[in-house]
Write a protein that holds these residues in place. Structure first.
Motif, PDB file in Angstrom:
ATOM      1  N   VAL A 282       0.846  -1.185   0.000  1.00 57.82           N
ATOM      2  CA  VAL A 282       0.000   0.000   0.000  1.00 57.82           C
ATOM      3  C   VAL A 282       0.883   1.237   0.000  1.00 57.82           C
ATOM      4  CG1 VAL A 282      -1.955  -1.098   1.157  1.00 57.82           C
ATOM      5  CG2 VAL A 282      -0.183  -0.010   2.516  1.00 57.82           C
ATOM      6  N   THR A 283       0.347   2.348  -0.514  1.00 55.68           N
ATOM      7  CA  THR A 283       1.102   3.592  -0.506  1.00 55.68           C
ATOM      8  C   THR A 283       0.836   4.338   0.783  1.00 55.68           C
ATOM      9  OG1 THR A 283      -0.680   4.721  -1.665  1.00 55.68           O
ATOM     10  CG2 THR A 283       1.097   3.826  -3.012  1.00 55.68           C
ATOM     11  N   LYS A 284       1.877   4.978   1.291  1.00 53.01           N
ATOM     12  CA  LYS A 284       1.789   5.696   2.545  1.00 53.01           C
ATOM     13  C   LYS A 284       2.421   7.068   2.347  1.00 53.01           C
ATOM     14  CE  LYS A 284       3.303   5.271   7.337  1.00 53.01           C
ATOM     15  NZ  LYS A 284       4.070   4.497   8.293  1.00 53.01           N
ATOM     16  N   HIS A 285       1.717   8.112   2.745  1.00 53.78           N
ATOM     17  CA  HIS A 285       2.243   9.466   2.631  1.00 53.78           C
ATOM     18  C   HIS A 285       3.104   9.755   3.850  1.00 53.78           C
ATOM     19  CE1 HIS A 285      -0.315  10.434  -0.804  1.00 53.78           C
ATOM     20  NE2 HIS A 285      -1.182   9.637  -0.219  1.00 53.78           N
ATOM     21  N   VAL A 286       4.334  10.210   3.622  1.00 56.14           N
ATOM     22  CA  VAL A 286       5.293  10.441   4.692  1.00 56.14           C
ATOM     23  C   VAL A 286       5.656  11.919   4.711  1.00 56.14           C
ATOM     24  CG1 VAL A 286       7.562   9.851   5.591  1.00 56.14           C
ATOM     25  CG2 VAL A 286       6.197   8.122   4.448  1.00 56.14           C
ATOM     26  N   LYS A 287       5.559  12.520   5.876  1.00 54.40           N
ATOM     27  CA  LYS A 287       5.897  13.929   6.041  1.00 54.40           C
ATOM     28  C   LYS A 287       7.403  14.078   6.222  1.00 54.40           C
ATOM     29  CE  LYS A 287       4.640  17.897   8.874  1.00 54.40           C
ATOM     30  NZ  LYS A 287       3.886  18.337  10.052  1.00 54.40           N
ATOM     31  N   ALA A 288       7.966  15.099   5.612  1.00 53.38           N
ATOM     32  CA  ALA A 288       9.397  15.353   5.757  1.00 53.38           C
ATOM     33  C   ALA A 288       9.684  15.780   7.190  1.00 53.38           C
ATOM     34  CB  ALA A 288       9.838  16.442   4.799  1.00 53.38           C
ATOM     35  N   GLY A 289      10.775  15.269   7.732  1.00 53.91           N
ATOM     36  CA  GLY A 289      11.108  15.593   9.117  1.00 53.91           C
ATOM     37  C   GLY A 289      12.557  15.307   9.397  1.00 53.91           C
ATOM     38  N   GLN A 290      12.926  15.434  10.665  1.00 51.81           N
ATOM     39  CA  GLN A 290      14.308  15.193  11.052  1.00 51.81           C
ATOM     40  C   GLN A 290      14.428  13.848  11.758  1.00 51.81           C
ATOM     41  OE1 GLN A 290      15.534  18.553  13.391  1.00 51.81           O
ATOM     42  NE2 GLN A 290      16.451  19.525  11.605  1.00 51.81           N
ATOM     43  N   THR A 291      15.525  13.179  11.483  1.00 52.17           N
ATOM     44  CA  THR A 291      15.836  11.920  12.159  1.00 52.17           C
ATOM     45  C   THR A 291      17.176  12.082  12.853  1.00 52.17           C
ATOM     46  OG1 THR A 291      16.958  11.023  10.221  1.00 52.17           O
ATOM     47  CG2 THR A 291      14.593  10.583  10.405  1.00 52.17           C
ATOM     48  N   ALA A 292      17.653  11.036  13.473  1.00 51.61           N
ATOM     49  CA  ALA A 292      18.925  11.087  14.190  1.00 51.61           C
ATOM     50  C   ALA A 292      20.099  11.306  13.239  1.00 51.61           C
ATOM     51  CB  ALA A 292      19.130   9.800  14.981  1.00 51.61           C
ATOM     52  N   ARG A 293      19.974  10.867  11.997  1.00 50.22           N
ATOM     53  CA  ARG A 293      21.072  10.979  11.032  1.00 50.22           C
ATOM     54  C   ARG A 293      20.915  12.167  10.081  1.00 50.22           C
ATOM     55  NH1 ARG A 293      21.691   4.698   9.291  1.00 50.22           N
ATOM     56  NH2 ARG A 293      22.298   3.925  11.321  1.00 50.22           N
ATOM     57  N   GLY A 294      19.936  13.007  10.300  1.00 50.98           N
ATOM     58  CA  GLY A 294      19.740  14.151   9.413  1.00 50.98           C
ATOM     59  C   GLY A 294      18.291  14.276   9.004  1.00 50.98           C
TER      60      GLY A 294
ATOM     61  N   ARG B   6      14.916  13.703   6.804  1.00 48.15           N
ATOM     62  CA  ARG B   6      14.262  12.626   6.064  1.00 48.15           C
ATOM     63  C   ARG B   6      13.406  13.268   4.992  1.00 48.15           C
ATOM     64  NH1 ARG B   6      10.089   9.136   9.243  1.00 48.15           N
ATOM     65  NH2 ARG B   6       8.751  10.844   8.660  1.00 48.15           N
ATOM     66  N   THR B   7      13.520  12.777   3.780  1.00 47.37           N
ATOM     67  CA  THR B   7      12.717  13.342   2.710  1.00 47.37           C
ATOM     68  C   THR B   7      11.313  12.791   2.780  1.00 47.37           C
ATOM     69  OG1 THR B   7      13.405  11.594   1.203  1.00 47.37           O
ATOM     70  CG2 THR B   7      14.697  13.613   1.188  1.00 47.37           C
ATOM     71  N   GLY B   8      10.359  13.634   2.511  1.00 46.00           N
ATOM     72  CA  GLY B   8       8.961  13.213   2.519  1.00 46.00           C
ATOM     73  C   GLY B   8       8.565  12.671   1.170  1.00 46.00           C
ATOM     74  N   GLY B   9       7.301  12.304   1.049  1.00 44.29           N
ATOM     75  CA  GLY B   9       6.792  11.803  -0.220  1.00 44.29           C
ATOM     76  C   GLY B   9       5.912  10.600  -0.020  1.00 44.29           C
ATOM     77  N   ILE B  10       5.808   9.801  -1.054  1.00 45.03           N
ATOM     78  CA  ILE B  10       4.949   8.618  -1.032  1.00 45.03           C
ATOM     79  C   ILE B  10       5.833   7.381  -0.994  1.00 45.03           C
ATOM     80  CG2 ILE B  10       3.186   7.330  -2.265  1.00 45.03           C
ATOM     81  CD1 ILE B  10       2.301   9.991  -3.502  1.00 45.03           C
ATOM     82  N   GLU B  11       5.624   6.528  -0.002  1.00 48.30           N
ATOM     83  CA  GLU B  11       6.355   5.271   0.131  1.00 48.30           C
ATOM     84  C   GLU B  11       5.387   4.114  -0.034  1.00 48.30           C
ATOM     85  OE1 GLU B  11       8.202   5.131   3.937  1.00 48.30           O
ATOM     86  OE2 GLU B  11       9.684   6.669   3.460  1.00 48.30           O
ATOM     87  N   THR B  12       5.893   2.971  -0.451  1.00 49.44           N
ATOM     88  CA  THR B  12       5.077   1.758  -0.491  1.00 49.44           C
ATOM     89  C   THR B  12       5.566   0.828   0.614  1.00 49.44           C
ATOM     90  OG1 THR B  12       6.524   0.750  -2.118  1.00 49.44           O
ATOM     91  CG2 THR B  12       4.598   1.908  -2.951  1.00 49.44           C
ATOM     92  N   VAL B  13       4.629   0.341   1.413  1.00 48.93           N
ATOM     93  CA  VAL B  13       4.949  -0.550   2.526  1.00 48.93           C
ATOM     94  C   VAL B  13       4.021  -1.761   2.484  1.00 48.93           C
ATOM     95  CG1 VAL B  13       5.839   1.262   4.024  1.00 48.93           C
ATOM     96  CG2 VAL B  13       3.420   0.697   4.083  1.00 48.93           C
ATOM     97  N   GLU B  14       4.437  -2.842   3.146  1.00 49.61           N
ATOM     98  CA  GLU B  14       3.604  -4.029   3.232  1.00 49.61           C
ATOM     99  C   GLU B  14       2.626  -3.869   4.389  1.00 49.61           C
ATOM    100  OE1 GLU B  14       7.057  -4.730   3.152  1.00 49.61           O
ATOM    101  OE2 GLU B  14       7.288  -5.742   1.233  1.00 49.61           O
TER     102      GLU B  14
END
Length: 113
Positions: A42-54, A56-64
């Motif tokens: 399924v497609t999942k919308h991901v908001k751009a944000g900060q992680t421990a390593r820098g 994170r780019t946002g966009g549309i990801e596909t996950v199980e």
């Protein structure tokens, strides 16, 4: 003891992904669902944000997504076809004591899993 465990090879027998096979990545026992590699994407919308390593780019990801355990069957290791799972009790001797152990087996070929 569960009929399907993490790492098992399963085939989808109903739903939009009928016929696909994959390896079980995760078992959710409280909801009777499993996550299978390459199935129920399924497609999942991901908001751009900060992680421990820098950042994170946002966009549309596909996950199980999880699929119900009744919609999959275990693939028989010998015949490579879907099969039902049975349990057999065996007496095993360890450290001088005899113990009763439940063993999973494929009903199609009778081979232990």
């Amino acid at each position: 003891m569960a009929k399907i465990k993490k790492g098992d090879q399963v085939q989808v027998i109903s739903g939009r992904d009928k016929g696909k096979t994959g390896r079980v990545l995760e078992v959710l026992t409280e909801t009777d669902r499993i996550v299978v590699e390459g199935v129920q994407r399924v497609t999942k919308h991901v908001k751009a944000g900060q992680t421990a390593r820098g950042t994170r780019t946002g966009g549309i990801e596909t996950v199980e997504a999880p699929i119900h355990v009744s919609n999959v069957m275990l693939v028989d290791p010998e015949t490579k076809k879907p099969t039902r799972v049975g349990f057999r009790t065996e007496q095993v001797e360890r450290d001088g004591r005899t113990r009763t152990v439940r063993v999973r087996y494929a009903k199609r070929s009778g081979k232990d899993i």
